[in-house]
Design a protein around this motif. Structure first.
Motif, PDB file in Angstrom:
ATOM      1  N   MET A   1       0.817  -1.400  -0.049  1.00 39.62           N
ATOM      2  CA  MET A   1       0.071   0.098   0.085  1.00 39.62           C
ATOM      3  C   MET A   1       0.807   1.345   0.050  1.00 39.62           C
ATOM      4  SD  MET A   1      -2.872   1.107   2.748  1.00 39.62           S
ATOM      5  CE  MET A   1      -4.107  -0.094   2.496  1.00 39.62           C
ATOM      6  N   LYS A   2       0.595   2.152  -0.868  1.00 39.97           N
ATOM      7  CA  LYS A   2       1.514   3.386  -1.044  1.00 39.97           C
ATOM      8  C   LYS A   2       1.050   4.298   0.416  1.00 39.97           C
ATOM      9  CE  LYS A   2       1.442   3.459  -5.858  1.00 39.97           C
ATOM     10  NZ  LYS A   2       0.959   4.176  -7.094  1.00 39.97           N
ATOM     11  N   LYS A   3       1.957   4.974   1.010  1.00 35.84           N
ATOM     12  CA  LYS A   3       1.617   5.863   2.166  1.00 35.84           C
ATOM     13  C   LYS A   3       2.696   7.026   1.713  1.00 35.84           C
ATOM     14  CE  LYS A   3       3.463   2.908   4.859  1.00 35.84           C
ATOM     15  NZ  LYS A   3       3.849   2.220   5.999  1.00 35.84           N
ATOM     16  N   ASN A   4       2.077   8.119   2.600  1.00 39.77           N
ATOM     17  CA  ASN A   4       2.936   9.235   2.599  1.00 39.77           C
ATOM     18  C   ASN A   4       3.040   9.932   1.091  1.00 39.77           C
ATOM     19  OD1 ASN A   4       3.219   9.061   5.211  1.00 39.77           O
ATOM     20  ND2 ASN A   4       5.358   8.736   5.160  1.00 39.77           N
ATOM     21  N   ILE A   5       2.026   9.847   0.495  1.00 38.19           N
ATOM     22  CA  ILE A   5       1.869  10.228  -0.981  1.00 38.19           C
ATOM     23  C   ILE A   5       1.773  11.795  -1.099  1.00 38.19           C
ATOM     24  CG2 ILE A   5       0.469  10.358  -3.198  1.00 38.19           C
ATOM     25  CD1 ILE A   5      -0.846   7.628  -1.861  1.00 38.19           C
ATOM     26  N   GLN A   6       2.778  12.123  -2.122  1.00 35.94           N
ATOM     27  CA  GLN A   6       2.869  13.602  -2.376  1.00 35.94           C
ATOM     28  C   GLN A   6       2.530  13.760  -3.740  1.00 35.94           C
ATOM     29  OE1 GLN A   6       6.712  15.159  -1.106  1.00 35.94           O
ATOM     30  NE2 GLN A   6       6.790  14.297   0.837  1.00 35.94           N
ATOM     31  N   TYR A   7       1.850  14.966  -4.243  1.00 30.18           N
ATOM     32  CA  TYR A   7       1.398  15.072  -5.350  1.00 30.18           C
ATOM     33  C   TYR A   7       1.983  16.607  -6.132  1.00 30.18           C
ATOM     34  CZ  TYR A   7      -2.160  11.734  -4.418  1.00 30.18           C
ATOM     35  OH  TYR A   7      -2.968  10.580  -3.702  1.00 30.18           O
ATOM     36  N   CYS A   8       2.332  16.572  -7.398  1.00 22.64           N
ATOM     37  CA  CYS A   8       2.703  17.829  -7.963  1.00 22.64           C
ATOM     38  C   CYS A   8       1.812  18.926  -7.938  1.00 22.64           C
ATOM     39  CB  CYS A   8       3.154  17.392  -9.356  1.00 22.64           C
ATOM     40  SG  CYS A   8       3.599  18.913 -10.459  1.00 22.64           S
ATOM     41  N   ASP A   9       2.230  19.864  -7.776  1.00 29.41           N
ATOM     42  CA  ASP A   9       1.397  21.218  -7.208  1.00 29.41           C
ATOM     43  C   ASP A   9       0.752  21.678  -8.589  1.00 29.41           C
ATOM     44  OD1 ASP A   9       1.779  21.218  -4.788  1.00 29.41           O
ATOM     45  OD2 ASP A   9       3.462  22.653  -4.836  1.00 29.41           O
ATOM     46  N   LYS A  10       1.412  21.453  -9.751  1.00 28.14           N
ATOM     47  CA  LYS A  10       0.931  21.819 -11.197  1.00 28.14           C
ATOM     48  C   LYS A  10       0.017  21.025 -11.710  1.00 28.14           C
ATOM     49  CE  LYS A  10       4.769  24.866 -11.981  1.00 28.14           C
ATOM     50  NZ  LYS A  10       5.873  25.407 -13.009  1.00 28.14           N
ATOM     51  N   CYS A  11       0.580  19.627 -12.200  1.00 29.26           N
ATOM     52  CA  CYS A  11      -0.424  18.630 -12.909  1.00 29.26           C
ATOM     53  C   CYS A  11      -1.080  17.706 -11.843  1.00 29.26           C
ATOM     54  CB  CYS A  11       0.573  17.912 -13.783  1.00 29.26           C
ATOM     55  SG  CYS A  11       1.767  16.939 -12.897  1.00 29.26           S
ATOM     56  N   GLY A  12      -0.806  17.814 -10.753  1.00 30.71           N
ATOM     57  CA  GLY A  12      -1.347  16.663  -9.696  1.00 30.71           C
ATOM     58  C   GLY A  12      -1.176  15.241  -9.841  1.00 30.71           C
ATOM     59  N   GLU A  13      -0.371  14.888 -10.492  1.00 32.04           N
ATOM     60  CA  GLU A  13       0.252  13.547 -10.572  1.00 32.04           C
ATOM     61  C   GLU A  13       1.206  13.154  -9.213  1.00 32.04           C
ATOM     62  OE1 GLU A  13       0.273  12.519 -15.271  1.00 32.04           O
ATOM     63  OE2 GLU A  13       2.058  12.349 -14.069  1.00 32.04           O
ATOM     64  N   ILE A  14       1.320  11.969  -9.026  1.00 34.02           N
ATOM     65  CA  ILE A  14       2.095  11.664  -7.952  1.00 34.02           C
ATOM     66  C   ILE A  14       3.550  11.895  -7.946  1.00 34.02           C
ATOM     67  CG2 ILE A  14       2.857   9.626  -6.425  1.00 34.02           C
ATOM     68  CD1 ILE A  14       0.056   8.439  -6.669  1.00 34.02           C
ATOM     69  N   ILE A  15       4.310  12.190  -7.337  1.00 37.07           N
ATOM     70  CA  ILE A  15       5.676  12.532  -7.155  1.00 37.07           C
ATOM     71  C   ILE A  15       6.534  11.615  -6.361  1.00 37.07           C
ATOM     72  CG2 ILE A  15       5.659  14.781  -8.468  1.00 37.07           C
ATOM     73  CD1 ILE A  15       6.300  16.347  -6.055  1.00 37.07           C
ATOM     74  N   PHE A  16       5.868  11.272  -5.042  1.00 42.38           N
ATOM     75  CA  PHE A  16       6.458  10.654  -4.150  1.00 42.38           C
ATOM     76  C   PHE A  16       5.623   9.674  -3.280  1.00 42.38           C
ATOM     77  CE2 PHE A  16       7.877  10.359   0.292  1.00 42.38           C
ATOM     78  CZ  PHE A  16       9.141   9.771   0.409  1.00 42.38           C
ATOM     79  N   TYR A  17       5.944   8.517  -2.975  1.00 44.20           N
ATOM     80  CA  TYR A  17       5.263   7.838  -2.018  1.00 44.20           C
ATOM     81  C   TYR A  17       6.203   6.515  -1.352  1.00 44.20           C
ATOM     82  CZ  TYR A  17       5.032   4.464  -6.054  1.00 44.20           C
ATOM     83  OH  TYR A  17       5.554   3.751  -6.931  1.00 44.20           O
ATOM     84  N   ILE A  18       5.711   6.052  -0.480  1.00 42.73           N
ATOM     85  CA  ILE A  18       6.428   4.816   0.211  1.00 42.73           C
ATOM     86  C   ILE A  18       5.674   3.863   0.196  1.00 42.73           C
ATOM     87  CG2 ILE A  18       7.390   4.155   2.629  1.00 42.73           C
ATOM     88  CD1 ILE A  18       7.841   7.075   3.545  1.00 42.73           C
ATOM     89  N   GLU A  19       6.302   2.768  -0.138  1.00 40.35           N
ATOM     90  CA  GLU A  19       5.782   1.509  -0.261  1.00 40.35           C
ATOM     91  C   GLU A  19       6.512   0.355   0.034  1.00 40.35           C
ATOM     92  OE1 GLU A  19       2.773  -0.792  -3.556  1.00 40.35           O
ATOM     93  OE2 GLU A  19       4.597   0.785  -4.268  1.00 40.35           O
TER      94      GLU A  19
END
Length: 242
Positions: A1-19
């Motif tokens: 499961m992905k945790k601590n997910i971070q998204y790009c402020d501009k396009c909204g796609e995921i740029i970081f997560y912990i798995e």
């Protein structure tokens, strides 16, 4: 499961997560676009073309006959379906008299597909030969200019060679042209070639030491389009002399 997910402020796609205790950094759409833009800019810088080439667009075409209109529609489709042309190694050979629009349409295709994120390398052939000759005469780098350009020739999505056969070639010049086209042939990627010569004259011009290897490569890589109408270039009118 992905945790601590971070998204790009501009396009909204995921740029970081912990798995599973692993930190994962991902490229978002913004980063991918920037990488493509840098790659396109790199090949634009390497290109040896007329400074007006970037302004050539299909919407600015001024067709003079039905055959040219048919060509324009085919060139537009080629640009729109360039992904397939790249996969199937479909190139174009434009032959005909000066002033009939060959260079213009080659530039139109190049500009159109660059906007889609594909990379293009464009050479005016006489400029290409002059550039590598000057580098040979004033050699400073360990890697020659020809080696750099041939590497780019292998890597780029589309290669455009403008004005093939525009000048009498020495054995050295013919060797350099063969090296250029052979690199593209081995890379199995599309090429666009323009020439003011007709089929027979081109064949005579490209004979390399009695061999037709170069001509065979061009034939196998391209679909011919013959621009057999009058030049549209008109003498400039001015009252400056009156």
């Amino acid at each position: 499961m992905k945790k601590n997910i971070q998204y790009c402020d501009k396009c909204g796609e995921i740029i970081f997560y912990i798995e599973d205790k692993y930190e994962v950094y991902a490229d978002c759409a913004c980063v991918r676009r920037e990488r493509i833009a840098l790659k396109v800019a790199k090949y634009k810088k390497l290109s040896i073309t007329d400074r007006e080439a970037g302004n050539n667009r299909f919407e600015n075409s001024n067709t003079v006959n039905d055959k040219e209109k048919e060509f324009v529609e085919k060139f537009k489709k080629y640009s729109q379906k360039f992904k397939k042309a790249l996969e199937e190694n479909v190139g174009i050979l434009m032959t005909g008299l000066p002033g009939t629009g060959k260079t213009f349409y080659a530039n139109c295709i190049a500009n159109e597909i660059q906007e889609k994120g594909y990379t293009v390398l464009s050479f005016n052939l006489s400029g290409y030969l002059r550039k590598i000759q000057e580098d040979f005469n004033n050699k400073k780098d360990f890697v020659s200019e020809e080696e750099k350009l041939l590497y780019a020739t292998r890597e780029v999505d589309l290669l455009v060679i403008d004005d093939l056969g525009s000048e009498k070639l020495s054995e050295w010049g013919m060797e350099k042209i063969y090296n250029l086209i052979d690199e593209r042939y081995k890379a199995r990627k599309p090429i666009i070639i323009t020439t003011n010569m007709n089929k027979n004259t081109l064949e005579d011009h490209l004979l390399v030491n009695g061999s037709d290897k170069l001509l065979d490569r061009i034939k196998s890589m391209t679909t011919p389009f013959i621009f057999d109408w009058e030049s549209r270039r008109k003498p400039r009118q001015s009252d400056i002399w009156e």
